[in-house]
Design an enzyme around this catalytic site. Structure first.
Site, mmCIF file in Angstrom:
data_model
loop_
_atom_site.group_PDB
_atom_site.id
_atom_site.type_symbol
_atom_site.label_atom_id
_atom_site.label_comp_id
_atom_site.label_asym_id
_atom_site.label_seq_id
_atom_site.Cartn_x
_atom_site.Cartn_y
_atom_site.Cartn_z
ATOM 1 N N GLU A 189 0.829 -1.202 0.000
ATOM 2 C CA GLU A 189 0.000 0.000 0.000
ATOM 3 C C GLU A 189 0.862 1.249 0.000
ATOM 4 O OE1 GLU A 189 -3.322 -0.677 2.334
ATOM 5 O OE2 GLU A 189 -4.114 1.357 2.283
ATOM 6 N N GLU B 57 1.932 1.734 -3.408
ATOM 7 C CA GLU B 57 0.802 2.173 -4.231
ATOM 8 C C GLU B 57 0.558 3.670 -4.046
ATOM 9 O OE1 GLU B 57 -2.829 0.286 -3.166
ATOM 10 O OE2 GLU B 57 -3.933 1.052 -4.893
ATOM 11 N N CYS C 202 -8.539 -2.116 4.248
ATOM 12 C CA CYS C 202 -8.432 -3.340 5.040
ATOM 13 C C CYS C 202 -9.663 -3.622 5.892
ATOM 14 C CB CYS C 202 -7.189 -3.303 5.917
ATOM 15 S SG CYS C 202 -6.882 -1.708 6.636
ATOM 16 N N SER D 28 -7.607 1.849 -2.119
ATOM 17 C CA SER D 28 -6.393 1.117 -2.450
ATOM 18 C C SER D 28 -6.820 -0.232 -3.006
ATOM 19 C CB SER D 28 -5.562 0.926 -1.183
ATOM 20 O OG SER D 28 -4.698 -0.170 -1.324
ATOM 21 N N LYS E 79 -15.306 -9.768 8.505
ATOM 22 C CA LYS E 79 -14.253 -10.591 7.909
ATOM 23 C C LYS E 79 -14.793 -11.949 7.473
ATOM 24 C CE LYS E 79 -10.483 -8.008 8.398
ATOM 25 N NZ LYS E 79 -9.767 -7.538 7.225
ATOM 26 N N GLU F 107 -15.857 -11.195 4.166
ATOM 27 C CA GLU F 107 -14.724 -10.903 3.279
ATOM 28 C C GLU F 107 -14.077 -12.192 2.788
ATOM 29 O OE1 GLU F 107 -11.151 -9.332 5.032
ATOM 30 O OE2 GLU F 107 -10.984 -7.809 3.475
ATOM 31 N N GLU G 299 -13.992 -13.257 -5.250
ATOM 32 C CA GLU G 299 -12.688 -12.990 -5.855
ATOM 33 C C GLU G 299 -11.526 -13.406 -4.955
ATOM 34 O OE1 GLU G 299 -15.032 -10.816 -5.197
ATOM 35 O OE2 GLU G 299 -14.270 -9.100 -4.057
ATOM 36 N N CYS H 217 -10.211 -1.486 14.868
ATOM 37 C CA CYS H 217 -10.517 -2.918 14.958
ATOM 38 C C CYS H 217 -10.598 -3.403 16.399
ATOM 39 C CB CYS H 217 -9.453 -3.725 14.234
ATOM 40 S SG CYS H 217 -9.225 -3.178 12.548
#
Lengths: 628, 609, 185
Positions: B282, B285, B302, B322, B361, B364, B369, B520
């Site tokens: 990141e 990036e 994230c 991102s 999560k 996720e 994908e 988190c």
């Protein structure tokens, strides 16, 4: 799994109506009309329903997207109010009220006739989609029952004969106003902007319901006074709220005056939902200018520039009339800017309709509703006078209170105090109905005894009187000597007379419990549960299966409602508690004495579902306990 | 804030209290415990349960202490037969409609209704049921609802509407028919819900709980053919101790590793390793976007709750996100490619379990994908689609892990401190602070600064982005280029920054968004209760661990360096592109019309014209 | 003159008979018991109808159909003291798990949709033989149908408990339920 989501409205899940471009335009127009303001959700939903006859789901999604709020936010409001329909409810939607007085005056037969003629049961729409039949709580027509709303138009004093006529007329294609063959009502009811058969039935005028009221006199007087002086006069008059709660008006205004804010509001509470109350309807019909002048005076006194007249949905037929009055007021400079020539004194009024919730008569719930939300009473403090509509200082006053203010300004506090009693100054407008010769609206001085009232309305051989509606108290002849006042028997105006032939438990107490169950907002576990439990117990008693312990339990369980958050909860058990206290023999007569147990088990009812499922015809034996 | 004090009388004695404090506050200050149920500090004050009632002299009814305010001379009684009777009756009314299956409920022994009933001496209910049974909502992969257990306290709605501004759930109906539901009872999996789990975190009963995956994980652990490895998020090591009976915020990294080994995991790795990896990707990036006038500001990616939020509500911001996966997902991909290659284990037999403070999560890990490892091996090994597997197989919340520990008899206090396994267990201080709001930003800055300027940082601590404030911003001078950054936690605060971007007024180059309050460490899967005080303690422990680490910058993690040297080659390279980066999808606000990760529905009829 | 024995009647309504098995678990003490007690209508004796008034009636199982109610009412009519034995009689027990599910759904599951019947009932017959009693809208515990004098908890209650209770009822002595009887942890 890449999904393609339709970004355009067109959600045809239910296939009810094709959501076409014209409809999008129409709904967009409605949203624009209210400034794309989510807090005007009530108006948006009311207008949408007026447009489509109900509120289609695709429209809800569209409104959510357009206002960038969640669909569930709209659902919260939509599902709370009685009159919001999410399914087609017939081209002609009939709302027949089931108040205690309507039932006394023959609602049952009228209802059955509706069902026969329309060809469907209550709660349904006829197969051809023409007529929908629904019940509703008291609609404020107790002196001319049985009464119903059909597409918002009021039909009073219905009989099976009239019902047959009306339904046949509608089926044959006649318009609703053509089906209304009754002559127009008295007074303003006959005006073209109302055109209603509703009657005022003003039986006794008084200082408020008086002839010779000149609009503007009070305003012209107050603009020569300082706001503090106006409030001082109101305080001196000792006037207390006329809606039922009875809070000292002067004190309320003073606290609001002292609260610092750039914007304050005056709300007029015309929700009038307490069954048996219809006096505000008459004031709105006959004396709307006085009411609005009162609102402007209040605005002047506390420093508010915006007034909102919150009217119950059932009085929608008065909308045009009230809007015309407001328009007229603006033209005469009694509303608008620089009122009566006073620089800086600006005040305007808009009308906000409810959508069917008794609890919105409670001031904080009313404000919540005006903000487009569910009518759930707020936690107090802070009180509305400090933080109300959109968090601003807000006065909520009853219709009659504001009218009384005008008279106080015109005639002086001393004049006002010369009427009534020491603690309860002034007059009270009563709406009296039930078993009496002359139901209608009466203005009396506080201090009248119940006996006086009964004599006044031509009631003889009275079994009981309900003072203050279901949230009030049920008294018997031994208490008819008591007086109407804030310190003795208080009422917002509702007085219902019950003759000898009435079954108080079945016709009155049970009806009142059903009312509270239907109207509870549901926030508190006590208020949403206890009336349901009390009703089960009462039915057990009425089925002659009660035992003495059941009475004790009803009184015991009612106690917990004393910890309620709002007035509805606090008074929800009053019908049971006051009837047990004042009419104990009626309960004792039905109770099985000496028995300490009786189950309320009903075999026939218990096996009904399984018998229906398999096609069994139950054959109970004599003791009711046999094989089905 | 009014600091004038008044004197009130509580249970016969006088005490000072701030003027306009609630009676509840005043009693708590004076040392009197008034039982409450629907009240939840900082979240909701619905005043609907009628449990906190007290007697006040002169008041005609019992008052609710959570909302009624004190005034000078008020006389309060918190304990009397009348009060106890009222409280008990209120609880009995709630119990009358509540299922009696405590033993089968995930909140058994940690349920506020249960505790309250026990404390008040309620042994049963005199009342019969007044409500109909409702269906369960199991449409979401993250959070399940049982409306039968709901006591209508309104906390979940308060959190969803006010803190997260998502409004996936609300009230419906009136009176005894009131219930809390999604729009038209579609189910959380079928509406615009971000799966953040904050509702489950504040629910006092078992009405909303995380989807439990412990049974499946236990089964995998006992399968000898599988190599079951575990990765743990930073927030776990400051949360799991609490759930095992230690003080809130206890730092128990070593014991957590030891306990996980006792559970039977073949290797105990650390998500923090992947966090360092995320920073590398990141950070580069961001630098690339800065240098090539790419889409700015760039926003971290994230937090899966935040991602779903953007996909529903701010599809125009997707270009700003991102493309990096979250550390959890990067770990899964690396474990099933790099680690599999190094050890020679068949990737199809590797089971990756991640322990997260997060319910989103779980969703996720199941995004279609997230099968990069399978895609990587598919052609090399000539596998068919039936062999397909996810990068991350199971996600356990902190609460589920605690239940697994209790079930297997793990006692934290008697465990030794152990180390993570290699090569995916080594992490830097920058990775630890991922668990706190501002942590990802700070970690990224530590690396970005040194890469851009080429000079080492004198002070690695960017305190401007630390702390529990909802919106934070900072300016970092990188050799003349001033880079403005912003940090937001909770989706309500995220909206401020996103609206700014939509208006074209955003001054920032880099934004960190975390869905949950506090970051988190306050996630929807953390131990209950989680209050602001607890969040602060957890954050403090994370920063303490960071300060104690020898290596505090992600790019100095030698195992990360090795990973690139042996396998990935270079940040943003070809390998990274396939394994460590992802894409997003526009979900719209009415996902139920065309299917989503929830239930499939038949395509709706298109409108005419 | 021989002292009249205490007459005991028992029945299992919608019960699994586990409580009756528990009664029999008093093992050899039944020999001393029958010196004092005589069983009238009961599965133990297979006497199917009341022909005399009984002292103690013991009911296992809850009321799930009309026949249960009829039997229970007969017991109440013919017994001086009525005891609910076991959780089903006390609070509905396992049969009450169908409460809250509409009766029609239960019947259809049993005769049309259940895994073992699906496809085997092509005529979609829902039994309606006149001999069959009809299901009630929900399963009721005994005390919601008739007045019950005593409740013995357990699933099933321990044999010792049943024995001690009978002894106390017969002799008129006191009975204290030990703590472990009502708390199972």
């Amino acid at each position: 799994m890449k999904s393609t989501f339709p970004e355009s409205p067109g959600d045809l899940e239910f296939g009810e109506i094709a959501f076409q471009d014209t409809m999008i335009k129409s709904v967009s127009g409605i949203i624009e009309r209210y400034g794309r303001d989510p807090s005007r959700l009530m108006d948006i939903l009311i207008d949408t329903q007026a447009e489509f006859g109900y509120i289609p789901r695709p429209v809800v999604s569209f409104i959510a997207r357009d206002l960038t709020i969640s669909a569930v936010d709209i659902e919260q409001t939509l599902s709370f109010y009685h009159f919001f329909a999410t399914r087609p409810s017939g081209r002609y939607t009939v709302y027949l009220n089931d108040s205690v007085i309507a039932n006394m005056m023959g609602r049952e037969e009228v209802a059955r006739t509706f069902e026969r003629e329309a060809g469907c049961r209550f709660g349904d729409v006829s197969a051809d989609g023409l007529i929908g039949l629904f019940s509703t709580s008291c609609i404020g027509m107790s002196d001319q029952e049985p009464a119903a709303l059909i597409n918002g138009r009021v039909f009073t004093q219905l009989t099976p004969f009239r019902v047959k006529e009306i339904v046949r007329d509608l089926k044959s294609g006649k318009r609703l106003d053509e089906a209304m063959v009754e002559g127009l009502g008295d007074g303003a009811n006959a005006l073209p902007e109302i055109r209603s058969m509703v009657r005022n039935n003003i039986r006794k005028k008084g200082p408020i319901l008086a002839d010779g009221y000149r609009p503007g006199d009070a305003l012209k007087k107050v603009v020569k006074m300082r706001p503090e002086e106006v409030i001082a006069e109101v305080k001196l008059s000792n006037i207390r709220g006329r809606g039922g709660a009875g809070f000292p008006t002067g004190m309320k205004w003073e606290i609001c005056r002292n609260a610092r804010s750039e914007q304050k509001y005056i709300f007029c509470n015309a929700d009038e939902g307490e069954p048996g109350t219809f006096k505000d309807r008459v004031i709105l019909t006959e004396y709307p200018k006085m009411l609005m002048e009162g609102m402007a005076v209040a605005g002047y006194a506390v420093g508010a520039t915006q007034g909102i007249l919150y009217v119950r949905y059932e009085y929608m037929y008065l909308r045009e009339h009230l809007e015309k009055v407001i328009e007229g007021g603006r033209k005469k400079n009694y509303l608008g800017t620089n009122i009566c020539g006073k620089e800086g004194f600006e005040f305007d009024i808009r009308i906000q309709f409810g959508a069917g919730a008794y609890v919105c008569g409670e001031e904080s719930a009313l404000i919540e509703s005006a903000e487009g939300k569910r009518g759930e009473p707020r936690d107090r403090p802070p009180f509305p006078v400090e933080s109300g509509y959109h968090g601003r200082p807000t006065i909520v006053n009853n219709v009659e209170t504001l009218c009384s203010i005008v008279k106080i300004v015109n005639n002086g506090a001393t004049w006002y105090r010369s009427m009534g009693t020491k603690e309860s100054s002034g007059t009270k407008v009563l709406s009296i109905s039930g078993d009496c010769k002359y139901p209608g609206v009466y203005e009396i001085e506080w201090g009248f005894s119940v006996n006086d009232v009964l004599e006044m309305v031509g009631a003889a051989d009275v079994q009981a009187v309900q003072v203050g509606g279901p949230s009030g108290t049920l008294i018997g002849p031994n208490e008819f000597g008591r007086t109407l006042s804030y310190t003795d028997l208080s009422t917002g105006g509702s007085i219902i007379v019950f003759g000898r032939e009435r079954d108080l438990l079945k016709d009155v107490v049970l009806n009142f419990l059903d009312f509270f169950i239907a109207e509870s907002c549901g926030s508190c576990s006590t208020c949403r549960n206890v009336p349901v439990l009390l009703r089960q117990k009462l039915l057990k008693v009425l089925d002659a299966r009660g035992v003495p312990r059941d009475i004790d339990e009803m009184l015991d369980w009612s106690k917990v409602l004393k910890a309620s958050r709002c007035g509805l909860g606090l008074t929800a058990a009053n019908p049971v508690v006051s009837s047990i206290r004042n009419f104990r023999p009626l309960y004792d007569r039905k109770i099985q004495h000496g028995k300490d147990y009786d189950s309320s088990f009903d075999m026939l009812a218990a096996v009904r579902a399984s018998c229906d499922a398999v096609g069994r015809v139950p054959t109970l034996m004599a003791d009711g306990g046999g094989a089905a | 804030m009014d600091t004038t004090m008044v004197t009130v009388k509580i249970n016969g004695s006088e005490y000072p209290a701030p003027r306009n404090a609630t009676i509840l506050d005043a009693c708590t200050r004076a040392g009197f415990k008034v039982p409450t149920l629907c009240y939840c500090e900082d979240v909701a004050k619905n005043a609907s349960c009628a449990v906190c009632v007290v007697e006040v002299k002169g008041a005609k009814s019992l008052l609710r202490s959570c909302t009624a305010c004190v005034h000078e001379g008020m006389e309060i009684v918190t304990n009397s037969p009348r009060i106890r009777d009222a409280r008990k009756t209120s609880v009995e009314l709630l119990l009358a409609n509540h299922p009696s299956d405590c033993l089968a409920c995930l909140r058994n022994q940690n349920c506020e209704l249960q505790t309250l009933a026990a404390d008040l001496g309620v042994r049963g209910s005199r009342f019969v049921r007044t409500k109909k049974a409702e269906k369960l909502d199991t449409t979401s992969p993250s959070v399940h609802r049982d409306p039968n257990k709901c006591i209508l306290c309104g906390r979940c709605i308060a959190v969803c509407q006010n803190v997260q501004t998502v409004s996936a759930i609300g009230l419906s109906g009136r009176g005894i028919r009131t219930k809390i539901s999604t729009y038209m009872e579609k189910g959380l999996g079928n509406v615009a819900c971000t799966y953040c789990g904050q509702c489950a975190l504040v629910c006092p009963t078992g009405a909303i709980v995380e989807r439990d995956e412990t049974d499946e994980v236990f089964e995998e652990l006992s399968n000898p053919d599988k190599v079951v490895i575990v990765q743990t998020a930073p927030a776990i090591r400051v949360g799991i101790g609490e759930a095992m009976g230690l003080e809130p915020g206890s730092l128990v990294t070593g014991q957590m590793v030891a306990a996980l080994r006792r559970l039977g995991f073949r290797k105990v790795f650390d998500t923090q390793f992947a966090a360092d990896l995320t920073i590398l990707e990141e950070g580069h990036e961001l630098i690339r976007r800065l240098r090539t006038n790419g889409t700015l500001p760039m926003i971290t990616s994230c937090s899966p709750g935040w991602i779903k939020f953007a996909e529903h509500f701010y599809p125009s911001s997707l270009a700003h996100l991102s493309t990096c996966k979250s550390p959890q997902q990067m770990f899964g991909a690396v474990a099933k490619t790099y680690y599999a290659s190094k050890t020679g284990i068949d990737p199809r037999n590797i089971v990756v379990v991640s322990v997260m403070p997060c319910t989103a999560k779980k969703f996720e890990a199941r995004r279609p994908e997230m099968m990069s490892a399978f895609e990587y091996w598919k052609d090399k090994r000539a596998w068919s689609e039936t062999d397909a597997f996810y990068d991350v197989d199971y996600v356990l919340t902190t609460r589920e892990l605690a239940r697994m520990f209790r079930e297997t008899g793990v006692r934290f206090s008697s465990l030794p401190s152990e180390e993570f396994d290699h090569p995916l267990g080594e992490s830097t201080g920058a990775a630890v602070i991922f668990g706190a709001t501002g942590g990802v930003m700070e970690a990224a800055l530590r690396t970005a600064y040194e890469v851009v300027t080429g000079t080492p940082l004198t002070n690695v601590e960017f305190t401007a982005v630390r702390g529990m404030e909802g919106l934070k911003e900072a300016s970092v001078d990188m050799n003349g280029t001033v880079v403005k950054v912003a940090v937001a936690h909770t989706l309500k605060n995220a909206r401020t920054l996103l609206d700014q971007i939509e208006r074209g007024e955003s001054p920032y180059a880099f934004i960190e968004i975390m869905t949950c309050p506090g970051g988190c460490l306050g996630g929807g899967g953390q131990p209950i209760p989680t209050t602001w005080a607890v969040r602060r303690q957890r954050a403090e422990s994370l920063y303490r661990e960071d300060a104690g680490k020898p290596v505090r910058k992600s790019h100095e993690n030698p195992h990360i360096t090795a990973l690139y040297k042996e396998f990935l080659k270079e940040p943003l390279g070809d390998m990274s592109h396939h394994l460590l980066h992802t894409s997003y999808e526009r979900r719209g606000l009415r996902p139920w019309t065309a299917g989503s990760n929830g239930q499939q529905h038949a395509a709706s009829v298109r409108p005419a014209g | 003159m021989e002292k009249k024995k205490t007459v005991v009647a028992t029945a299992s309504l919608a019960g699994c008979f586990g409580c009756h098995m528990s009664i029999l678990d008093i093992d050899e003490r039944i020999l001393s018991l029958i010196d004092l007690v005589e069983f009238h209508r009961s599965p133990i004796t297979d006497i199917k109808h009341f022909t005399e008034y009984c002292d103690i009636g013991i009911i296992e199982g809850s009321c799930c159909n009309s026949e249960n109610v009829q039997v229970l009412r007969e017991f109440r009519r013919h017994c001086r003291v009525l005891v609910s034995l076991g959780e089903c009689a006390i609070m509905g027990g396992v049969p009450a798990m169908r409460n809250g599910i509409p009766v029609r759904e239960c019947i259809e599951e049993a005769y049309l949709n259940g895994p073992s019947v699906k496809g085997h009932n092509p005529e979609m017959v829902l039994p309606n033989d006149p001999e069959l009693p009809m299901l009630l809208d929900r399963v009721y515990p005994c005390h919601e149908i008739v007045k019950v004098d005593h409740f013995l908890p357990g699933c099933p209650p321990r044999a010792d408990l049943i024995y001690d209770t009978l002894a106390a009822l017969i002799t008129g002595g006191e009975l204290h339920l030990p703590y472990e009887t009502v708390k199972y942890d």
